[in-house]
Design a protein around this motif. Structure first.
Motif, PDB file in Angstrom:
ATOM      1  N   GLU A   1       2.228   1.659  -3.529  1.00 39.31           N
ATOM      2  CA  GLU A   1       1.189   2.135  -4.465  1.00 39.31           C
ATOM      3  C   GLU A   1       0.978   3.637  -4.297  1.00 39.31           C
ATOM      4  N   PHE A   2       0.951   4.080  -3.033  1.00 40.39           N
ATOM      5  CA  PHE A   2       0.728   5.513  -2.770  1.00 40.39           C
ATOM      6  C   PHE A   2       1.880   6.359  -3.331  1.00 40.39           C
ATOM      7  N   PHE A   3       3.099   5.979  -2.992  1.00 41.11           N
ATOM      8  CA  PHE A   3       4.244   6.793  -3.445  1.00 41.11           C
ATOM      9  C   PHE A   3       4.430   6.693  -4.966  1.00 41.11           C
TER      10      PHE A   3
ATOM     11  N   SER B   1       1.296   4.799 -13.423  1.00 41.50           N
ATOM     12  CA  SER B   1      -0.049   4.217 -13.466  1.00 41.50           C
ATOM     13  C   SER B   1      -0.094   3.017 -12.519  1.00 41.50           C
ATOM     14  N   PRO B   2      -1.295   2.658 -12.015  1.00 41.52           N
ATOM     15  CA  PRO B   2      -1.383   1.490 -11.117  1.00 41.52           C
ATOM     16  C   PRO B   2      -0.801   0.217 -11.743  1.00 41.52           C
TER      17      PRO B   2
ATOM     18  N   ILE C   1       2.094   6.593  -7.173  1.00 45.12           N
ATOM     19  CA  ILE C   1       1.161   7.542  -7.792  1.00 45.12           C
ATOM     20  C   ILE C   1       1.683   8.969  -7.654  1.00 45.12           C
ATOM     21  N   LEU C   2       2.370   9.267  -6.544  1.00 44.44           N
ATOM     22  CA  LEU C   2       2.971  10.605  -6.406  1.00 44.44           C
ATOM     23  C   LEU C   2       4.026  10.840  -7.491  1.00 44.44           C
ATOM     24  N   TYR C   3       4.594   9.724  -8.002  1.00 44.95           N
ATOM     25  CA  TYR C   3       5.576   9.837  -9.094  1.00 44.95           C
ATOM     26  C   TYR C   3       4.905   9.715 -10.473  1.00 44.95           C
ATOM     27  N   ASN C   4       3.591   9.885 -10.491  1.00 42.14           N
ATOM     28  CA  ASN C   4       2.800   9.868 -11.735  1.00 42.14           C
ATOM     29  C   ASN C   4       2.864   8.529 -12.480  1.00 42.14           C
TER      30      ASN C   4
ATOM     31  N   GLN D   1       0.840  -1.218   0.000  1.00 40.35           N
ATOM     32  CA  GLN D   1       0.000   0.000   0.000  1.00 40.35           C
ATOM     33  C   GLN D   1       0.867   1.258   0.000  1.00 40.35           C
TER      34      GLN D   1
END
Lengths: 273, 275
Positions: free
Chosen positions: B125-127, B134-135, B129-132, B122
């Motif tokens: 996944e969070f960090f 995709s999942p 997304i901060l780096y743009n 988790q």
């Protein structure tokens, strides 16, 4: 400092906050109990006063319980907006995650906004619980509620208080603790903004101070739209007052936050609480 | 062809890192009852300059308070310098920091930096997304990197990982965004001897030789610098006292090639004190 908010980032922050908060189940349970206890307390206070308070509450339907319940529930938005931006920074500093976040290409303004969304959602949930409990057990009558004017007021309230919250976060970036703005606005609003009693009962000098508080206009309008079903036109003076507060505080808050952020990065204190 | 190979072959970036005269002062708060007293200041960095080529490992050695972590934080865009600037991958550290952020990585020395109530996955996944990212990309990279770093269970809360595993997760997070230069602040300080040995081996063999990354790390351990680094910088009182390949610096300081790095370190640090 224009935020680079995307739906994906917003959802990532929401998921993070939901998972962290859900891991503290006892805190959630105690929050529900405190809402129930607050509703019960004011139900009996309203019962004690009965019709004696009615003359001061004529503009709000005459019932103290409805008056105070809406006051307490909706003043939660002020606490959320005033505190969420400051908490977003101080919690990340405490977790030690601020360095990792600042290191990423996501702008700090995006982090600040996305981190505050959970607080507003949770405050909305609390408002619903307040109103639901009041309706279910204590005859709270919202049958005439005008939902559209309530939502407009709510949006303007969040915007104007968020501006104050961002201004408050600027103080936190520089001074870390002891934010005078939060103390001043939060304290004065709880006392003079009409949360527990109508401002008409205050001495005229204090009433004048209450005219400078956004909460006064928020509660006045939200009570009228929820209890009396007032339309947007009928609460236009309050809407315009909140627009004025937003227009005044938002540019000021953005400017002060930019300056505070630059100063904190310069003196190396951004990462420490 | 990866980005590094493209850059290596072109004239665009001859140096991965060019630091020019960076200085940084910190001001200490005034004593409570002496409002007229001037703020005391500490010169944390004093006109630091050096260059580092791509695909190299640089160890920054120095005693406590030498300015190593301040330099690392400035180069990783966390704090701003008072004077001077740096170019990393051709980007200006101050004016292009936002573009630079997705190309550099920092591995922290402390156990902080993750959400302890969330699982390793988790957090990643969070960090990510901060780096743009995709999942799908995060998932794919997490799978690949967790195998590479031998992290077996990503689904337990971060607080339940051992120190060694936390350090590997920190490296995994850093590698998610495919940085070309990786800064590490005392990367093995919390690891047991075997864990530290494996971590160093991973840095040298996988990160640098296989993946072509450039690594800049700070350390107190002379043996670590000796076993890992291609180049060494010795720092004291905010200044770079010696910089270069170990053998070259030894000769410069009047030592022979067989002298230990410890002798060189002590000679460099003590030089000014003796003078």
């Amino acid at each position: 400092m224009k935020p680079d908010i995307s739906l994906r980032k917003l959802l990532a922050f929401l998921k993070r906050d939901l998972l962290i908060n859900a891991s503290y189940r006892a805190a959630f349970l105690f929050d529900l109990i405190s809402i129930l206890s607050s509703v019960v307390t004011f139900f009996f206070i309203a019962k004690l006063f009965g019709g004696k308070a009615a003359e001061h509450l004529a503009d709000y339907g005459g019932d103290y319980f409805s008056f105070v319940l809406i006051g307490i529930a909706f003043s939660g938005y002020m606490s959320a907006a005033m505190g969420s931006f400051t908490e977003a920074i101080s919690e990340e500093q405490a977790y030690g995650t601020l360095e990792a976040i600042v290191l990423s290409p996501t702008k700090i303004s995006t982090v600040l906004i996305c981190s505050s969304i959970w607080k507003f959602i949770f405050t909305s949930f609390r408002v619903i619980v307040y109103l639901f409990l009041g309706w279910l057990f204590f005859d709270l009558n919202l049958s005439r509620a005008n939902l559209s004017s309530s939502l407009i007021i709510l949006a303007l309230t969040i915007i104007s208080f968020s501006a104050l919250g961002i201004l408050s976060a600027s103080f936190t970036l520089i001074f870390k603790r002891g934010d005078p703005l939060n103390w001043l606005f939060y304290g004065a609003s709880r006392l003079l903004g009409g949360v527990y009693f109508p401002i008409a009962v205050l001495p005229i000098g204090l009433q004048k101070i209450s005219f400078f508080l956004p909460l006064t206009y928020c509660l006045e309008a939200v009570r009228k739209s929820l209890i009396l079903g007032s339309s947007v036109k009928e609460i236009l003076p309050q809407i315009l007052s909140l627009v004025f507060f937003s227009a005044l505080f938002f540019p000021l808050s953005i400017f002060s936050f930019k300056s505070a952020l630059k100063k904190a990065q310069k003196n190396g204190s951004l990462l420490y609480s | 062809m990866n980005v590094l190979t493209q850059l290596w072959g072109s004239d665009k970036v001859k140096n991965m890192l060019e630091v020019h005269n960076i200085s940084k002062r910190f001001f200490l708060p005034k004593p409570l009852f002496s409002p007229f007293q001037k703020n005391k200041e500490i010169l944390a960095l004093d006109q630091v300059s050096f260059k580092l080529n791509p695909g190299r490992i640089l160890a920054l050695l120095g005693p406590n308070g030498a300015g190593k972590t301040t330099l690392l934080k400035i180069l990783s865009t966390l704090i701003l310098p008072d004077q001077g600037t740096a170019k990393i991958l051709g980007y200006d550290l101050i004016t292009q920091s936002q573009s630079l952020k997705s190309r550099i990585g920092l591995v922290f020395s402390e156990e902080k930096g993750f959400y302890w109530r969330l699982s390793g996955r988790q957090n990643l996944e969070f960090f990510g997304i901060l780096y743009n990212l995709s999942p799908a990309r995060i998932k794919e990279k997490t799978r690949y990197l967790s195998n590479l770093l031998e992290i077996d269970d990503l689904d337990k809360p971060f607080q339940n990982y051992s120190s060694g595993m936390k350090q590997r997760l920190s490296l995994l997070r850093c590698l998610l965004s495919e940085p070309e230069i990786i800064f590490m602040d005392e990367p093995t300080s919390r690891l047991d001897p075997a864990g530290a040995l494996n971590f160093r081996k991973f840095i040298k063999e996988k990160l640098v030789r296989e993946l072509g990354k450039t690594v800049f790390f700070t350390t107190h351990q002379i043996s670590e610098a000796e076993s890992l680094a291609d180049e060494i910088a010795i720092m004291d009182k905010g200044r770079i006292k010696a910089f270069g390949k170990p053998d070259e610096i030894k000769i410069k300081y009047g030592l022979n090639k067989d002298s230990t790095l410890e002798e060189l370190y002590l000679k460099t640090i003590n030089e000014e004190n003796e003078a």
